[in-house]
Every structure is written in C-alpha cells, then in structure tokens.
Design a protein around this motif. Structure first.
Motif, PDB file in Angstrom:
ATOM      1  N   GLY A  73      14.253 -16.027 -27.919  1.00 14.26           N
ATOM      2  CA  GLY A  73      15.265 -15.387 -27.081  1.00 14.26           C
ATOM      3  C   GLY A  73      15.866 -16.352 -26.074  1.00 14.26           C
ATOM      4  N   LYS A  74      14.996 -17.192 -25.479  1.00 14.17           N
ATOM      5  CA  LYS A  74      15.486 -18.150 -24.490  1.00 14.17           C
ATOM      6  C   LYS A  74      16.379 -19.189 -25.136  1.00 14.17           C
ATOM      7  CE  LYS A  74      11.841 -17.421 -21.409  1.00 14.17           C
ATOM      8  NZ  LYS A  74      11.287 -16.470 -22.403  1.00 14.17           N
ATOM      9  N   ALA A  76      18.256 -18.733 -27.768  1.00 14.69           N
ATOM     10  CA  ALA A  76      19.538 -18.075 -28.052  1.00 14.69           C
ATOM     11  C   ALA A  76      20.392 -18.025 -26.786  1.00 14.69           C
ATOM     12  CB  ALA A  76      19.297 -16.674 -28.593  1.00 14.69           C
ATOM     13  N   GLN A  77      19.738 -17.715 -25.661  1.00  9.12           N
ATOM     14  CA  GLN A  77      20.471 -17.694 -24.388  1.00  9.12           C
ATOM     15  C   GLN A  77      21.068 -19.046 -24.058  1.00  9.12           C
ATOM     16  OE1 GLN A  77      18.053 -16.476 -21.074  1.00  9.12           O
ATOM     17  NE2 GLN A  77      17.326 -14.830 -22.383  1.00  9.12           N
ATOM     18  N   VAL A  80      24.165 -19.474 -25.999  1.00 10.56           N
ATOM     19  CA  VAL A  80      25.232 -18.652 -25.419  1.00 10.56           C
ATOM     20  C   VAL A  80      25.777 -19.331 -24.165  1.00 10.56           C
ATOM     21  CG1 VAL A  80      25.730 -16.468 -24.246  1.00 10.56           C
ATOM     22  CG2 VAL A  80      24.370 -16.477 -26.341  1.00 10.56           C
ATOM     23  N   ASN A  81      24.869 -19.910 -23.380  1.00 14.41           N
ATOM     24  CA  ASN A  81      25.281 -20.529 -22.122  1.00 14.41           C
ATOM     25  C   ASN A  81      25.803 -21.951 -22.284  1.00 14.41           C
ATOM     26  OD1 ASN A  81      24.652 -18.260 -20.672  1.00 14.41           O
ATOM     27  ND2 ASN A  81      22.546 -18.905 -20.313  1.00 14.41           N
ATOM     28  N   PHE A  94      17.910 -10.727 -34.622  1.00 15.36           N
ATOM     29  CA  PHE A  94      18.460 -10.146 -33.398  1.00 15.36           C
ATOM     30  C   PHE A  94      18.980 -11.223 -32.446  1.00 15.36           C
ATOM     31  CE2 PHE A  94      17.700  -8.742 -28.994  1.00 15.36           C
ATOM     32  CZ  PHE A  94      18.549  -7.653 -28.965  1.00 15.36           C
ATOM     33  N   ASP A  95      18.275 -12.348 -32.375  1.00 17.52           N
ATOM     34  CA  ASP A  95      18.676 -13.404 -31.446  1.00 17.52           C
ATOM     35  C   ASP A  95      19.963 -14.091 -31.899  1.00 17.52           C
ATOM     36  OD1 ASP A  95      16.660 -12.969 -29.615  1.00 17.52           O
ATOM     37  OD2 ASP A  95      15.247 -14.244 -30.685  1.00 17.52           O
ATOM     38  N   ALA A  98      22.793 -11.830 -31.247  1.00 16.36           N
ATOM     39  CA  ALA A  98      23.178 -11.871 -29.836  1.00 16.36           C
ATOM     40  C   ALA A  98      24.120 -13.041 -29.569  1.00 16.36           C
ATOM     41  CB  ALA A  98      21.941 -11.976 -28.950  1.00 16.36           C
ATOM     42  N   GLN A 102      27.660 -12.243 -28.069  1.00 16.95           N
ATOM     43  CA  GLN A 102      27.877 -12.660 -26.688  1.00 16.95           C
ATOM     44  C   GLN A 102      28.872 -13.810 -26.562  1.00 16.95           C
ATOM     45  OE1 GLN A 102      25.509 -11.994 -23.754  1.00 16.95           O
ATOM     46  NE2 GLN A 102      24.799 -10.191 -24.807  1.00 16.95           N
ATOM     47  N   LYS A 156       8.909  -7.766 -25.170  1.00 17.60           N
ATOM     48  CA  LYS A 156      10.205  -7.865 -24.505  1.00 17.60           C
ATOM     49  C   LYS A 156      10.647  -9.321 -24.365  1.00 17.60           C
ATOM     50  CE  LYS A 156      10.486  -3.627 -21.964  1.00 17.60           C
ATOM     51  NZ  LYS A 156      11.431  -3.116 -20.981  1.00 17.60           N
ATOM     52  N   THR A 157       9.696 -10.227 -24.349  1.00 20.95           N
ATOM     53  CA  THR A 157      10.061 -11.628 -24.139  1.00 20.95           C
ATOM     54  C   THR A 157       9.758 -12.526 -25.328  1.00 20.95           C
ATOM     55  OG1 THR A 157       7.942 -11.969 -23.067  1.00 20.95           O
ATOM     56  CG2 THR A 157       9.804 -11.591 -21.627  1.00 20.95           C
ATOM     57  N   GLN A 322      15.424  -2.389 -31.794  1.00 14.95           N
ATOM     58  CA  GLN A 322      15.496  -2.905 -30.432  1.00 14.95           C
ATOM     59  C   GLN A 322      15.732  -1.766 -29.444  1.00 14.95           C
ATOM     60  OE1 GLN A 322      15.109  -6.110 -29.533  1.00 14.95           O
ATOM     61  NE2 GLN A 322      15.513  -5.730 -27.374  1.00 14.95           N
ATOM     62  N   PHE A 326      12.241  -1.439 -27.669  1.00 10.51           N
ATOM     63  CA  PHE A 326      12.067  -2.479 -26.654  1.00 10.51           C
ATOM     64  C   PHE A 326      13.024  -2.383 -25.478  1.00 10.51           C
ATOM     65  CE2 PHE A 326      10.991  -4.444 -30.842  1.00 10.51           C
ATOM     66  CZ  PHE A 326       9.639  -4.206 -30.735  1.00 10.51           C
ATOM     67  N   ALA A 327      14.097  -1.598 -25.612  1.00 15.63           N
ATOM     68  CA  ALA A 327      15.023  -1.458 -24.486  1.00 15.63           C
ATOM     69  C   ALA A 327      14.313  -0.751 -23.328  1.00 15.63           C
ATOM     70  CB  ALA A 327      16.254  -0.677 -24.917  1.00 15.63           C
TER      71      ALA A 327
END
Lengths: 338, 271
Positions: A73-74, A76-77, A80-81, A94-95, A98, A102, A156-157, A322, A326-327
């Motif tokens: 997940g990190k 993927a972020q 995105v960033n 899912f990642d 995203a 995003q 979640k993480t 998700q 997990f939400a």
C-alpha cells in the motif's frame, strides 16, 4: 566573520560539493525502476540480472534496473505521489487499482494487459509453526482454540494480511454454509487470539521468529519458505491448511511514465519475460507458484496441494471485499468494537 | 524598537510560513474535502477515540517521568565530577541520534517475554512488551534528551552563591531546592516537558514495534492515520491528523502561557 564560523561554513560547502550528484553521467543507458512490495526482494534481485542478460543478447542495449521495496500500500502511495516507477509489481490488485484511479498513470483495465490477470506467479497463505508443532495446529479451526496465539499483520496496513484475513473468512463461510454471521463469529475469535498486529508482513515475521511471540504465523507461502531458509536452525515448520486463497500479486507497466521516459518497450518486455521459462523458473525457485506448467512441474515437490478459492468467487472482487471488510466500520473494525 | 525589526520579523514570518504553515495548511485543505458529518464520524470512531486517550495519556505520563528523572540526570551531570562524565553526557543524546525504528526493535526485544529484561518482569506479572506500559517505555526513551538538554545550561548558570546565601539565612537543603533552585529551573523544565510531550505525541517508529497495535487497547493515533493512508483515504487520514494537531497546539499553547507566567513571577520576585 569569526574563524570558527568561517571554518564551519567552509566545511558545509565542501560537504555539499562532495555529495551533490554528478551532472549528466551516463545519460544514454536505459534505466528502469521497479516498485515492488516486501517479500519479492530476493526474487527480483535474481530476476533483474537474468533480464539484463536477456535484453543485452536480444537488442544489444544495456539496461540497469533499480528496485524499491516496502509495504504494498505504501509503495502504491509513493507512485501516486510522484515516484517515477516504470513498472509496479505489487501484492494485490487493489493497490494498482488505486494508482489507476488516484493518478490515472495507467488505464483502469490494466489487469487485462497481460495473461493470467497480469499475475505471472501466484502465492497463497500458509501457517508457520514452531519446532514440532507443539500446539498441534493443522487447519484454520485450530487457530481459534483458546490458548493459541496467532501472529498476523494488520489487514488495514498490509496486503498480505488482507489475503490472510480473506482466506480465514472464506474457510469459515465454507464451513457454515455461506452464513456471514457464523463467519464473523469465527473471524472475531481468530483475531481475539492475535496479541500483536504489526503494520507489515516483514514486521510480523520478525515478531514471530526473532521476538518469539505467538504459536503460529499467518503469512505468504514464499515468506514462510524464506523464514525456513533464514532460520533453519530454529526448526520452524510450514503447515498448509486444507483450503486457502489464491493470492495473485499483479504486475503492470505504468504507461504514462514510460511514455514520457521512452521506456515503454523495455518495461513491457521486462514484465513479459516474467512469463518466460526462465522467469517462471526463478519465481518457482523463490517459492512463488509458477503459472507455466513446465516450471510448476519442476517445483511441484515444494508446494503442498491445497484447495484454493479466489477473491472473485467468494468476495466479488477487491473493491467489494475492501468496502465490506476493511473500510472504517467494516467487519474488521467490528471485531474490536465492544 | 531595535533597528532591522521589520526585516527580521518579515523574515521570521516568511520562514515559518514556508516551513510550517504551508505544509500544515495542506493538511487542513485536504480535510476540507470531507463534509462536517463525515469529518465528525471519522474523528469520533471508537478506535480513534480510544487512540487519542492512549496517545495523549502515555505521552503526558512519559514526559512527566522524564521531567523528574531528566532533572536528576542533569543535576548529576552539572554538579558532580566523576570518571567517564563526558561519555555519560554524550549518551544522553543517543535517543536523538538513533533511528526510532532501531530504538523500537531494541526495546521490543529487551522487553519481550524471552528478552533480557522481559524474562524478569514476566514472572512478576508485568507484561512490558505489547502493552500500554511498552508504549510508555518507548516514549520515555525518546523524550529524555529534551529535558536534560534544556535544564542543563540553566543549571550550569545557577550561581552556587545563591544557595550559599539561602543556607546562611537558615534554609535547609530541601528549602533551598524548593524555594530557590526549582523556581529558577521551572521555565526550562516546562520547555523540556513541552518538547518531550510534543515529540511523544507524534512518535510512530519506535512505538509500533513495542505496542502490539491492538485496536481499542494499544493502538496509537499515528497507526490509525497510517491505516487510512494505506487504504488511500487521504481525507480521513488528515482529518484525524487535524484533531491531533489542534489538540497538540492547544496543549502546547497552554504550556507556553504557563511558562510565561512562571517567568513573570520570577522576575517580579527578583526585582
């Protein structure tokens, strides 16, 4: 200006000059960045060397490949960033979804671009127990017994932890004629046996293997094999439950980035080569289940036969799983609400 | 007014704006994509509420413990000469220099059931790892240098003549400490306390390794923020961050006012 200050400033300037990156060194070399998740470190190190050889033989070009690893997940972020990944090889679809929604760096139908849901290798969730399996853990049912301590990261993480949670839930549904209420009771009991929720898969491995907490670790199959190799003196054992989940870690070319950098062809070839005999064999060597029948046959001995369910069959895909589980306020949160 | 005031004030505002305000306003801006009810639902989730209590409570207790023991450390370092003093002095800064993840892993290993310290605590029924006590231990560790380093210089400047004067006027050791030394140290002590407290509020790296991170029990607020980020819910993550930010600001402002008040009390008394 007094002497010490002057000297200090000089030191700062020298330090800057020394550490500044050399300008325009080796501009012609092709560079790829593969942004991946934690447990693939060893596999891609070896695969990159193989691909560099293959690409050199085929086109004569030198290519150098950098790797980045972290929680799925990190990672993927980061993409995105603005982390300029040419390809992403993450732990769950899912990642990458995203990243697509995003940042629109790749199309929404990215998963149809390569064979087998863009997942060149698969894995599953297995149990790792201590020497001699003192608690006699054989299947999911044994994890909810009183006195059994289960180590698993926070879903979640952690991508791997989401697969583990869903594998447990799918088992409970199967045992209870698809009854959600009974499955929730099971999953609640299971997580009440969890003394530590680490943020990521590697953290959970450290908790179990080095800090000696818990009786059983739920983890990726390849991670479990790595622990056996790494700590073979401790005598851990892998227990494969009768049923688990088919985990498909997908790969994708980050098209917008490769177009801009002019690396589309090599990035595409890099991922396609994962499906070749050599790529598949390396995946098998690093304990991923190969797709290719030949490689699968070669490594058949190291993988225990297990009945695998898919996330699409049982949960209707990642987006739905998700949201339900997990939400915020989802089933996982309800476990801990009084 | 001193010459150059406008220029230096302008520079200060510009610098603070660039380094502090712009990033912080981005947090508020991201949060503003939520409606009020969404914001409220997010920041009052039961897991979030439990985590605020835990984070602020353990941070406060850890800063308090550090204020007490850090003062003793500073006192010993200033007032006594002993072999290896330089080394001990340098050791105080270690928690600053050590990457927090390293600190967390080390502490977790020491306090685990089979660890060097944990094996003696477990028979006594004390579970330091994977408990709230573990969080307190980690926060105390990272906060120590703040107290020592703020109190130490003030203590060094304290003139022994003041104490001698107090003694000659008939004060006993306790009165000297309570009536003479402590009031002069109070502002520095408060600053150190505020720094240690603020540092503990935002601490993530070391705590996650020793906390256990069980929702409602040992999950600190930064872990919830990370969880929201990992689910790509940036707005919710920043919403919880805003709660942390605003409450930290209010608390720190309170401490600053208290400090200003003790300062004023001191100067009027001395004058």
């Amino acid at each position: 200006m007094n002497k010490p200050v002057q000297r200090f400033l000089t030191i700062c300037l020298v330090a800057l000059a020394v550490t500044a990156p050399p300008i325009a060194a080796s501009a012609k070399e092709i560079k790829l960045l593969n942004v991946s998740y934690d447990p693939t470190r060893e596999f891609y190190t070896e695969y990159n060397a193989a691909f560099i050889r293959y690409w050199k033989a085929k086109t004569g070009d030198e290519v150098s490949i950098s790797q980045s690893h972290g929680g799925s997940g990190k990672q993927a972020q980061s993409v995105v960033n603005g982390l300029e990944a040419d390809v992403v090889t993450l732990g769950l679809a899912f990642d990458i979804d995203a990243i697509a929604t995003q940042s629109r760096l790749l199309p929404a139908d990215w998963q149809k671009k390569l064979p087998n849901n863009s997942s060149p290798y698969t894995s599953t969730i297995v149990f790792l127990v201590r020497k001699g399996n003192p608690k006699g853990i054989k299947d999911w049912e044994d994890l909810v017994k009183t006195g059994v301590k289960v180590v698993v990261p926070n879903p979640k993480t952690s991508g791997g932890a989401r697969w583990a949670y869903l594998a447990a839930y799918a088992y409970a549904l199967g045992q209870n004629h698809q009854d959600d209420v009974a499955a929730k009771v099971f999953i609640k009991k299971l997580y009440q046996n969890v003394p530590v929720l680490d943020p990521g898969a590697r953290g959970a491995t450290v908790t179990f293997a080095q800090r000696e907490i818990g009786d059983v670790l739920l983890t990726w199959e390849n991670e479990a094999h790595l622990v056996l190799k790494e700590f073979n003196s401790a005598g851990y054992e892998i227990v494969t439950p009768h049923q688990s989940i088919l985990a498909e870690p997908p790969v994708a070319v980050v098209e917008r980035t490769t177009k801009r950098r002019g690396t589309t062809a090599v990035a595409q070839a890099y991922l396609e080569y994962l499906y070749s005999d050599e790529g598949q064999e390396l995946a098998g060597k690093h304990f991923y289940r190969p797709r290719n029948a030949k490689a699968a046959a070669k490594f058949a001995a190291q993988f225990t036969a297990v009945e695998l369910v898919t996330i699409d069959q049982v949960f209707g895909g990642w987006a739905k799983a998700q949201k339900t589980h997990f939400a915020d306020g989802g089933v996982f949160d309800q476990i801990y609400h009084p | 007014m001193l010459p150059g005031f406008n220029l230096s004030l302008g520079f200060t505002l510009f610098y603070l704006g660039l380094i502090v305000l712009i990033p912080l306003s981005a947090v508020f801006w991201k949060t503003s994509t939520l409606s009020w009810s969404q914001f409220w639902d997010t920041v009052t989730m039961p897991t979030a509420l439990a985590s605020y209590r835990l984070t602020f409570g353990t941070s406060f207790l850890a800063a308090l413990a550090n204020a007490f023991f850090g003062l003793i450390v500073a006192w010993v370092l200033v007032r006594y000469e002993f072999f290896g003093k330089r080394i001990v002095d340098a050791m105080v800064d270690l928690p600053f220099a050590l990457p927090t993840a390293v600190a967390g892993i080390t502490l977790a290993t020491l306090y685990a059931q089979s660890g060097w310290i944990g094996r003696f605590l477990t028979p006594l029924g004390i579970h330091a790892a994977n408990s709230q006590l573990g969080i307190f231990v980690a926060l105390t560790f990272i906060g120590l240098p703040f107290i020592v380093r703020t109190v130490q210089p003030v203590l060094e400047d304290l003139e022994p003549e003041l104490e001698e004067a107090a003694t000659s006027l008939g004060a006993n050791r306790w009165q000297v400490f309570w009536r003479v030394i402590l009031p002069m140290l109070a502002p520095a002590l408060l600053t150190g306390f505020a720094l240690a407290f603020a540092r503990a509020l935002g601490e993530y790296g070391s705590v996650i390794f020793i906390a256990g991170n069980i929702p409602m029990k040992t999950q600190i607020t930064p872990v919830i923020i990370m969880a929201e980020l990992d689910m790509f819910d940036y707005a919710k993550a920043t919403a919880i961050a805003v709660v942390m930010l605003v409450s930290s600001f209010v608390l720190l402002l309170g401490i600053n006012i208290l400090q200003w008040w003790t300062n004023r009390y001191n100067t009027t008394n001395l004058a």
